[in-house]
Design an enzyme around this catalytic site. Structure first.
Site, mmCIF file in Angstrom:
data_model
loop_
_atom_site.group_PDB
_atom_site.id
_atom_site.type_symbol
_atom_site.label_atom_id
_atom_site.label_comp_id
_atom_site.label_asym_id
_atom_site.label_seq_id
_atom_site.Cartn_x
_atom_site.Cartn_y
_atom_site.Cartn_z
ATOM 1 N N ASP A 162 3.887 3.039 -7.665
ATOM 2 C CA ASP A 162 5.062 3.386 -6.859
ATOM 3 C C ASP A 162 4.889 4.705 -6.116
ATOM 4 O O ASP A 162 5.753 5.592 -6.177
ATOM 5 C CB ASP A 162 6.320 3.457 -7.734
ATOM 6 N N GLU A 222 12.787 -4.382 -2.377
ATOM 7 C CA GLU A 222 12.854 -3.126 -3.124
ATOM 8 C C GLU A 222 12.072 -2.056 -2.380
ATOM 9 O O GLU A 222 11.572 -2.276 -1.278
ATOM 10 C CB GLU A 222 12.296 -3.321 -4.541
#
Length: 502
Positions: free
Chosen positions: A15, A191
């Site tokens: 991430d 997302e």
């Protein structure tokens, strides 16, 4: 021209988010239940990266001390505004959506303010928050929305798509109910939104397709930060699904202009191995690829494998632990201390099958890797282990009379024991390419567990490495190799880790 190494940052670093400030690049990644939380890497040239600190270095900044497995620090966004660093993140199943600030990205960072709903009743509920400001200073938090109630079953309609709120950062209060924005091309789990103003237009870049083999990046464009947004004609911009590329699951990206003026995208991916490339031993890592612009739209190149040379880490514990050492749901100094050039761990009744073990370790960074530790067990029992979570780990343990290797695989246990009447032993844990017994290799690697006692090596076990891969464990993290204690005190006098990606 800048050489783009891939992985950009080896080992469990998912991430990624990046920001450029005064000629430096600052990279933040997720840590889930590990502490210290949210590492910050820094580089000037995009080739050499230095771990300069963490955001969560004090108890209470995250609620990771009590989160279930898979919870904790999810998907930061790091930005710089009005002379300060800002980082937003979801402490999943912990404190909620948090905003941290710092004058220096190396820290110290603030305690973290909870971003609450307009009525102040609860945290804004979502994951992967982004923070951005428009020209008049209005702050926008854009995030992946989830329903507040019910189990977060990916097969159930609990996802609300990409949402946004304007936020007052003085009170950390949303100024409105969440609004829905563009949520991609229809693939699962939109997302990881990031919002940018580039050449007078606003771009909303997201991940979709899930963080597994279908992972992808898509982008949309609008006249303002609230949209409306129009999707790019070439979406998704990048995905490795249904390709033979050695880096799979590519997605969850962030854009930045590189040191040589090229646009770049940092993103996560995995390096799966086996005959069908089914098992990713190290979990999700950080990669980088080039971005080109045409007719106002970015194009993202496929991610190319370009590993760095191998490394060796030799620790004698005469100096304080560096920032690479991490522990599970507590900080390293809570489970170990340095004493006369040794690292001492004091057992508290827990084991590696517990949520808060007496364990301190470092990420496995290379696909081929070996760690050797010298352990004094004259006052206790402990060992060396590679961990994914409480149900998936492999260990080799000494108690002064014997050495025992164990494989804990989702509730199944196998162990191998040999006599070893010595208080000081060398324990060896290696990840090596598999020895193919058939036409097709069916695993990622093999663990080799051994001990050296009074100069004699004892080979204890060989364990299939696929059982500690992100696909088998369904973990968001990766392999962490460390030392542990289960009774009394054990002392570690040396640590040597060598690895490469050949």
């Amino acid at each position: 021209m800048t050489t783009l190494h891939n992985p950009l940052v080896n080992g469990f670093h998912p991430d990624p988010s990046i920001v450029a400030v005064d000629g430096w690049y600052y990279l933040a990644t997720s840590t889930f239940e590990y502490l210290p939380g949210i590492p910050i890497h820094r580089s000037k040239d995009f080739e050499t990266w230095e771990l300069i600190g963490h955001v969560a270095t004090r108890p209470g900044q995250l609620g990771a001390e009590s989160v279930p497995t898979g919870g904790g620090a999810w998907a930061p966004t790091i930005r710089h505004h009005d002379g300060r660093f800002h980082l937003v993140i979801t402490d999943a199943m912990g404190r909620g959506m948090l905003h941290f600030t710092a004058d220096d990205a190396a820290g110290p960072w603030s305690d973290g303010d909870l971003i609450v709903m307009a009525d102040g009743s609860e945290s804004v509920f979502g994951i992967d928050p982004d923070i951005a400001w428009d020209a008049d200073g209005t702050c926008y938090i854009t995030f992946s929305g989830l329903l507040l109630s019910g189990d977060l079953d990916p097969n159930a309609p609990t996802h609300l798509g990409i949402q946004q709120v304007r936020v007052d950062l003085d009170t950390h209060t949303a100024l409105e109910a969440p609004r829905s924005l563009w949520s991609g091309t229809g693939l699962m789990f939109p997302e990881a939104p990031h919002l940018y103003e580039i050449d007078g237009s606003w771009y909303l870049m997201i991940a979709e397709g899930g963080t597994e083999r279908g992972h992808a990046i898509s982008i949309a464009r609008g006249d303002g930060p609230e949209g409306p947004f129009e999707g790019a004609p070439g979406n998704p911009l990048v995905s490795a699904r249904s390709t033979p590329r050695p880096i799979q699951n590519t997605g969850h990206g962030d854009l930045v202009v590189g040191p040589d003026g090229r646009w770049l995208c940092v993103l996560l991916g995995v390096r799966p191995r086996s005959g069908t490339r089914a098992f990713s031993a190290l979990g999700r890592e950080t990669f980088v690829t080039e971005v080109t612009w045409r007719d106002g739209w970015p194009g993202i190149a496929p991610v190319e494998l370009n590993p760095r040379p191998g490394t060796r880490v030799d620790v004698d514990f005469s100096a304080p632990l560096d920032a690479e050492w991490i522990s599970v749901r507590r900080f390293p100094d809570e489970v170990c201390r340095r004493d006369d050039g040794r690292l001492v761990l004091t057992a508290d009744g827990s084991t590696l099958a517990d949520a808060r073990p007496v364990f301190v370790g470092r990420r496995q960074e290379h696909l081929t890797n070996e760690v050797t530790v010298r352990l004094d067990v004259s006052a206790g029992t402990g060992g060396l282990a590679v961990r994914y979570d409480e149900r998936f780990f492999v260990e080799i343990e000494a108690d002064g009379q014997s050495v025992t290797a164990r494989a804990h695989i989702g509730g199944l246990l196998q162990e191998w024991t040999a006599a070893a009447a010595s208080n000081v032993v060398d324990l060896h844990l290696a990840s090596r390419p598999p020895q193919a017994a058939a036409a097709m290799v069916t695993t990622s690697d093999e663990f080799h567990l051994a001990a050296t006692v009074d100069g004699t090596r004892i080979d204890l076990a060989r364990v299939d490495g696929r059982f500690l891969s992100s696909e088998v464990t369904e973990s968001f993290t990766g392999r962490v190799i460390g030392v542990y204690a289960v009774s009394g005190e054990v002392a570690v006098s040396s640590w040597v880790a060598e690895g490469h990606d050949g």
